[in-house]
Structures are given as structure tokens and as C-alpha cells.
Design an enzyme around this catalytic site. Structure first.
Site, mmCIF file in Angstrom:
data_model
loop_
_atom_site.group_PDB
_atom_site.id
_atom_site.type_symbol
_atom_site.label_atom_id
_atom_site.label_comp_id
_atom_site.label_asym_id
_atom_site.label_seq_id
_atom_site.Cartn_x
_atom_site.Cartn_y
_atom_site.Cartn_z
ATOM 1 N N LYS A 238 0.859 -1.191 0.000
ATOM 2 C CA LYS A 238 0.000 0.000 0.000
ATOM 3 C C LYS A 238 0.892 1.238 0.000
ATOM 4 O O LYS A 238 1.420 1.638 1.032
ATOM 5 C CB LYS A 238 -0.931 0.021 1.211
ATOM 6 C CG LYS A 238 -2.071 1.015 1.001
ATOM 7 C CD LYS A 238 -2.448 1.803 2.228
ATOM 8 C CE LYS A 238 -1.545 2.931 2.585
ATOM 9 N NZ LYS A 238 -1.467 4.043 1.642
ATOM 10 N N GLU B 6 10.017 1.759 10.285
ATOM 11 C CA GLU B 6 11.072 2.717 9.910
ATOM 12 C C GLU B 6 10.442 4.095 9.984
ATOM 13 O O GLU B 6 9.596 4.431 9.153
ATOM 14 C CB GLU B 6 11.544 2.457 8.479
ATOM 15 C CG GLU B 6 12.240 1.146 8.258
ATOM 16 C CD GLU B 6 13.672 1.144 8.746
ATOM 17 O OE1 GLU B 6 14.143 2.178 9.241
ATOM 18 O OE2 GLU B 6 14.307 0.091 8.634
HETATM 19 P P1 NAD Z 1 2.957 9.035 6.801
HETATM 20 O O1 NAD Z 1 3.269 8.422 8.099
HETATM 21 O O2 NAD Z 1 1.949 10.109 6.745
HETATM 22 O O3 NAD Z 1 2.442 7.913 5.789
HETATM 23 C C1 NAD Z 1 3.191 6.750 5.507
HETATM 24 C C2 NAD Z 1 2.268 5.682 4.952
HETATM 25 O O4 NAD Z 1 1.309 5.321 5.942
HETATM 26 C C3 NAD Z 1 1.481 6.136 3.744
HETATM 27 O O5 NAD Z 1 1.347 5.045 2.862
HETATM 28 C C4 NAD Z 1 0.126 6.469 4.352
HETATM 29 O O6 NAD Z 1 -0.895 6.376 3.393
HETATM 30 C C5 NAD Z 1 -0.004 5.400 5.414
HETATM 31 N N1 NAD Z 1 -0.915 5.702 6.535
HETATM 32 C C6 NAD Z 1 -1.337 6.905 6.981
HETATM 33 N N2 NAD Z 1 -2.117 6.741 8.073
HETATM 34 C C7 NAD Z 1 -2.179 5.413 8.312
HETATM 35 C C8 NAD Z 1 -2.807 4.602 9.315
HETATM 36 N N3 NAD Z 1 -3.551 5.135 10.298
HETATM 37 N N4 NAD Z 1 -2.635 3.263 9.266
HETATM 38 C C9 NAD Z 1 -1.887 2.693 8.321
HETATM 39 N N5 NAD Z 1 -1.267 3.405 7.334
HETATM 40 C C10 NAD Z 1 -1.409 4.745 7.332
HETATM 41 O O7 NAD Z 1 4.367 9.492 6.186
HETATM 42 P P2 NAD Z 1 4.622 10.262 4.828
HETATM 43 O O8 NAD Z 1 4.171 11.671 5.028
HETATM 44 O O9 NAD Z 1 4.093 9.478 3.683
HETATM 45 O O10 NAD Z 1 6.232 10.187 4.755
HETATM 46 C C11 NAD Z 1 7.060 11.024 5.476
HETATM 47 C C12 NAD Z 1 7.494 10.361 6.770
HETATM 48 O O11 NAD Z 1 8.125 9.110 6.504
HETATM 49 C C13 NAD Z 1 8.522 11.147 7.527
HETATM 50 O O12 NAD Z 1 8.201 11.180 8.885
HETATM 51 C C14 NAD Z 1 9.817 10.370 7.332
HETATM 52 O O13 NAD Z 1 10.779 10.522 8.317
HETATM 53 C C15 NAD Z 1 9.331 8.991 7.249
HETATM 54 N N6 NAD Z 1 10.306 8.151 6.550
HETATM 55 C C16 NAD Z 1 11.059 7.279 7.274
HETATM 56 C C17 NAD Z 1 12.007 6.498 6.643
HETATM 57 C C18 NAD Z 1 12.856 5.532 7.409
HETATM 58 O O14 NAD Z 1 13.393 4.633 6.804
HETATM 59 N N7 NAD Z 1 12.990 5.657 8.707
HETATM 60 C C19 NAD Z 1 12.184 6.603 5.273
HETATM 61 C C20 NAD Z 1 11.407 7.507 4.563
HETATM 62 C C21 NAD Z 1 10.455 8.265 5.214
#
Ligand code: NAD
Length: 486
Positions: free
Chosen positions: A182, A258
Site C-alpha cells: 500500500k 522505519e
Molecule cells: P505518513 O506516516 O503520513 O504515511 C506513511 C504511509 O502510511 C502512507 O502510505 C500512508 O498512506 C499510510 N498511513 C497513513 N495513516 C495510516 C494509518 N492510520 N494506518 C496505516 N497506514 C497509514 O508518512 P509520509 O508523510 O508518507 O512520509 C514522510 C514520513 O516518513 C517522515 O516522517 C519520514 O521521516 C518517514 N520516513 C522514514 C524512513 C525511514 O526509513 N525511517 C524513510 C522515509 C520516510
């Protein structure tokens, strides 16, 4: 410009529209315009994908037939190479990747990284035997088997979609799991392109499924709630990670997280300032700071603070970002208007907190996409929100330190522990700092840890588990210990 067809869902080996018939627009970050459409999957579609993945895990030989997996994933690898130019076009169009990031995490690097996973699959010891033990009067041989973890729900963000989609799905599939991917709503195609590639292989139906959706929380959380899913592999924000962990705890479901970061780059007083300080611009402006491991806090010796600020102002103001098609450019736009508003909100917070805006902080004129100027804040102390919270934009905060101990203390004073770096004239002194930092990855004097065989992940609230490397393969395995009388 390359045109893209509307993308479909991939369920049980077939491309299908959403059951509702709905699709949603994919907005290009570089232009702010609609670049195409993706199927808007609902919980009904997700239900079908979970059922398919469960059937494929329980009913096909995928989880037990290593030769089949090797054959299929080798075909998958060939498909990645054959689609390289399309993937690059998608990364530019939907993720806003400038050309300068395509050789790295936006395309070439993740494609090359699958070779390590294939080699791991070839050579990994899935079974080992322990010597006879006689603990309670039954002399026994013990066999330790590594088995596929089961059905994996892979939930991914938009910043480096190909890298993260592959870093999860490829080892999960190699380990014998079946997968429902997803992706973030903002970057559907860098997931559906993997379905296109999988579809051309001999992979059994249901082994790999992709559900795109404009409703991330409902459809994503369904993967966490559904008992047919054995494991969640999530990359995203710490807030959503916490929520996933809480929901998964109901079933004690395996979670691999992550999450975010606020990594500190420490410059020690013996470092070559002329060389090192400007590299901060590279570390925080790469892909406009939309990297979980970006070095967004810079710690410099107090005695040379203003000198460093002057160098940063020059470096940030000269940093190129207006032509994403230039191969020399590594900074592009933010992913969306929403993300831009969030970053600009933090600029306001920084000013309200009393930090000094040295440069940037606004929207550049004459560009259509979601750009924010390269931004530097001085007079920052580590208790400020702009020093503690992840901004995920081209914003550097500069904090003074009073020597190595103080720098280590400030760097570790964070809920996050993902990455960081140190610069010194002495590798020995820099390594001594590295040993005291509580993060999952670290760069000493410019060393680059990003590689297929390097485990990547976080301490503290930056996550649980490791992606890539042997550790990133083992995440997708369970361990079974079997005993037979000797
Ligand atoms: P996000 O947490 O908003 O979303 C990540 C994913 O989770 C998306 O696919 C989103 O649709 C899904 N999602 C949202 N709410 C959910 C829920 N309640 N249950 C299940 N899935 C849900 O993050 P983003 O804005 O897409 O990405 C940016 C973030 O990702 C930043 O905080 C960044 O640090 C983090 N990130 C971490 C790593 C790592 O390896 N540590 C790598 C890249 C990005």
C-alpha cells in the site's frame, strides 16, 4: 512530457479498477498539475487483496520453494532493468525527483540493490542443526528452521518510493512471504510499476498485490487490523508508526517500523570548516530535505558559530534548485501543497520561538511546483520545536556546542535516533563520538553507509527493526526450533 496511463489495482495476479469505479488525480510536484490518475482502492478492494495474499501463502508453494522464488525474482530483476527509463520518468513526475537523485535512491541504487537480496536468497542458511543436548533426560537433536513470516502488509511513504517499496517487497518475497503493498497516495505509480513487472514473471497469483488509495488511514489500517495479515512492514512518520504499533498490539502482530528522524551533523573544532560546513547544504537539501536520514541539525563549535553561519548563508543561497532536468541538481520541490504548508508552518514556528532566519523561509518566485527556498535558522537551542520535530523540508537549524561531550549530549537529546554524522581532522576522535551517539546509522568524516548490505534503521522513536542488509532479510522470517530424540 511522458504520458502515463491511469493505473489500476493489482489483486490476485490481475489488474482491476477499484470496485467503486473511483480513481483519483496524481499531482506532479514540479508543476502542481494533474499528471494522470490512479485507482482509488477502498476497504472492499483491500479485503480482496488480503484474501488473495493469504490464499497464495497457504495454498501455493511460494513460501517453501526457494528455487521458484529465485527464478521469479531473477525475472523480476530483469523487469526492473528493462523498465529503468519509465521508472525514472515516474520518479520525476510523481515524486518530484530532480535528475540528480535518479542515480541514487530514486532509481538506479534500489534497482542495483536487489542483486544483494538475490545473493542472500541463494546463500542463506534457512536450516541449521545444533549439537545433541540432554537437558531433561531426553538426548535430542535440535533443528532450527527459518520460515517465511507469512502475509506481509507493506505500507510506504512518498519521499523515495522505489527505494522503500523495493527494500520491503523484494526481501519479503525472497523470504517466502506474500505481500500487499500500500503506497502513499501521492506516489501510486512507483508501486503499480512493480505490479506490472511482477505480472510478467512466473509468480503465482496473489503472491504480490498492490492497492493504491486516496484514503490512506482506512485502507492502511485495515492491513494492521485484519488477522489474515501476519506482519506489518511500515515506513513513514513516527505518529502513524505509534498508531500502527498500538493497533497491532491487539493481535500481538509483528511490526517492523522505519520512522522519522532529526539527525545531527557534528562539526568538531579541528574540522576543515571550508570543506565541511558547505556539505551541510548537500545533506539537508538533497530531495528538498524529504529524507528521513537528512542531517537537519548542524552542531558547530560556539567559538566559530558566526563564521559557520556566514558560510552556510553563501552555500544555501548559491544552491541550485530551479531546473529539475539538470543532472547537477539534487534539490526539487516538496511533494505536495500540504507538505509545503507544513514546512512554511515550521518556518513561522521557528521565528516565533526566537530563532534567526538567516536565509530562505519563503516560496521562490516564478516556479509552478511546490518549492520552498533553501532555509537556514541560527540562534537555535535544542529545546525549540524546530530542533526537536521533523520538518521534512529544506530547513537546517544550527546549534552551538561547547566541545565533544556537549555535542554528543545535544545530538542524543532527541526522541529520534535514525542517523547523523561527525567531522573532525582525526578519525579516532570522530569514531569516539560515533560510539556515543544513539542512532542506527552514522557517517564519520563523510563516509556513506547507504548500500544494499548495510542495515538501515533507527534507535528510539525512529523505529524497530532494520531494512536492507542480512538483517533486512531476516525481518521477514520466523524461527522454528524442532527437536527429535538423538
Ligand atoms: P505518513 O506516516 O503520513 O504515511 C506513511 C504511509 O502510511 C502512507 O502510505 C500512508 O498512506 C499510510 N498511513 C497513513 N495513516 C495510516 C494509518 N492510520 N494506518 C496505516 N497506514 C497509514 O508518512 P509520509 O508523510 O508518507 O512520509 C514522510 C514520513 O516518513 C517522515 O516522517 C519520514 O521521516 C518517514 N520516513 C522514514 C524512513 C525511514 O526509513 N525511517 C524513510 C522515509 C520516510
Amino acid at each position: 512530457m511522458t504520458s502515463f496511463e491511469d493505473s489500476l489495482l493489482y489483486i490476485d495476479g490481475r489488474f482491476v479498477p477499484a470496485k467503486s469505479g473511483k480513481k483519483y488525480p496524481n499531482i506532479g510536484p514540479t508543476t502542481g498539475e494533474v499528471i494522470g490518475y490512479a485507482a482509488d482502492g477502498s476497504t472492499e478492494d483491500m479485503d480482496a487483496a488480503i484474501a488473495a495474499a493469504r490464499r497464495a501463502f497457504d495454498g501455493s508453494t511460494w513460501s517453501t520453494d526457494r528455487e521458484l522464488r529465485l527464478k521469479v525474482l531473477t525475472q523480476f530483476r530483469e523487469g526492473l532493468h528493462a523498465n529503468r527509463e519509465r521508472i525514472k520518468a515516474m520518479a520525476m513526475a510523481e515524486a518530484g525527483s530532480p535528475v540528480g537523485c535518479l542515480a541514487g535512491p530514486q532509481c538506479d541504487a534500489p534497482i542495483s540493490f536487489v542483486d544483494f537480496v538475490l545473493e542472500t536468497l541463494r546463500t542463506f542458511a534457512f536450516e541449521r542443526e545444533l549439537p545433541v543436548a540432554n537437558t531433561m533426560g531426553v538426548p535430542s537433536r535440535r533443528l532450527v528452521w527459518k520460515e517465511a513470516a507469512g502475509v506481509v502488509g507493506a505500507i510506504t511513504p512518498w519521499n523515495v518510493p522505489l527505494q522503500i517499496n523495493l527494500a520491503k517487497c523484494f526481501p519479503a518475497l525472497a523470504a517466502g512471504c506474500t505481500v500487499i503493498l500500500k503506497p502513499a497516495p501521492e506516489t501510486p505509480w512507483l508501486a503499480t510499476v512493480l505490479a506490472e513487472i511482477a505480472d510478467k514473471t512466473d509468480m503465482p497469483p496473489g503472491v504480490f498485490n498492490v492497492i493504491t488509495s486516496a484514503m490512506p488511514a482506512a485502507v492502511g489500517e485495515q492491513l494492521v487490523v485484519d488477522p489474515r495479515v501476519d506482519m506489518i512492514s511500515f515506513t513513514g512518520s513516527t505518529g502513524v508508526g505509534r498508531r500502527i504499533m498500538a493497533v497491532a498490539s491487539e493481535q500481538v502482530k509483528k511490526v517492523f517500523l522505519e520512522l522519522g528522524g532529526k539527525s545531527a551533523f557534528i562539526v568538531l573544532d579541528d574540522a576543515d570548516f571550508e570543506r565541511v560546513i558547505p556539505t551541510s547544504a548537500f545533506f539537508v537539501l538533497y530531495h528538498a530535505g524529504q529524507g528521513c536520514a537528512s542531517f537537519t541539525r548542524l552542531l558547530v563549535p560556539r567559538a566559530r558559530y558566526e563564521e559557520a553561519i556566514g558560510m552556510l548563508k553563501t552555500a544555501f543561497e548559491a544552491f541550485p534548485y530551479t531546473d529539475p532536468t539538470s543532472e547537477h541538481q539534487i534539490m526539487g520541490p516538496l511533494i505536495s501543497e500540504r507538505q509545503r504548508e507544513r514546512v512554511l508552518g515550521y518556518v513561522k514556528i521557528g521565528q516565533e520561538e526566537g530563532a534567526r532566519l538567516v536565509t530562505g523561509g519563503g516560496v521562490p518566485e516564478g516556479l509552478k511546483g511546490f518549492y520552498v527556498q533553501p532555509t537556514v535558522f541560527a540562534d537555535v537551542h535544542n529545546g525549540m520545536r524546530i530542533a526537536q520535530e521533523e520538518i521534512f523540508g529544506p530547513v537546517l537549524v544550527v546549534i552551538p556546542h561547547d566541545g565533544d561531550d556537549d555535542a554528543v549530549r545535544i545530538a542524543n537529546d532527541s526522541i529520534f535516533g535514525l542517523s547523523g554524522g561527525v567531522a573532525s581532522a582525526s578519525n579516532k576522535r570522530a569514531l569516539a563520538v560515533a560510539r556515543r551517539i544513539r542512532t542506527g546509522t552514522y557517517s564519520v568524516n563523510g563516509g556513506n553507509y547507504f548500500a544494499a548490505d548495510t542495515p538501515f534503521g533507527g534507535y528510539k522513536q525512529s523505529g524497530i527493526g532494520r531494512e536492507m542488509g542480512i538483517e533486512g532479510f531476516e525481518e521477514y522470517l520466523q524461527t522454528k526450533s524442532v527437536a527429535i530424540p538423538a
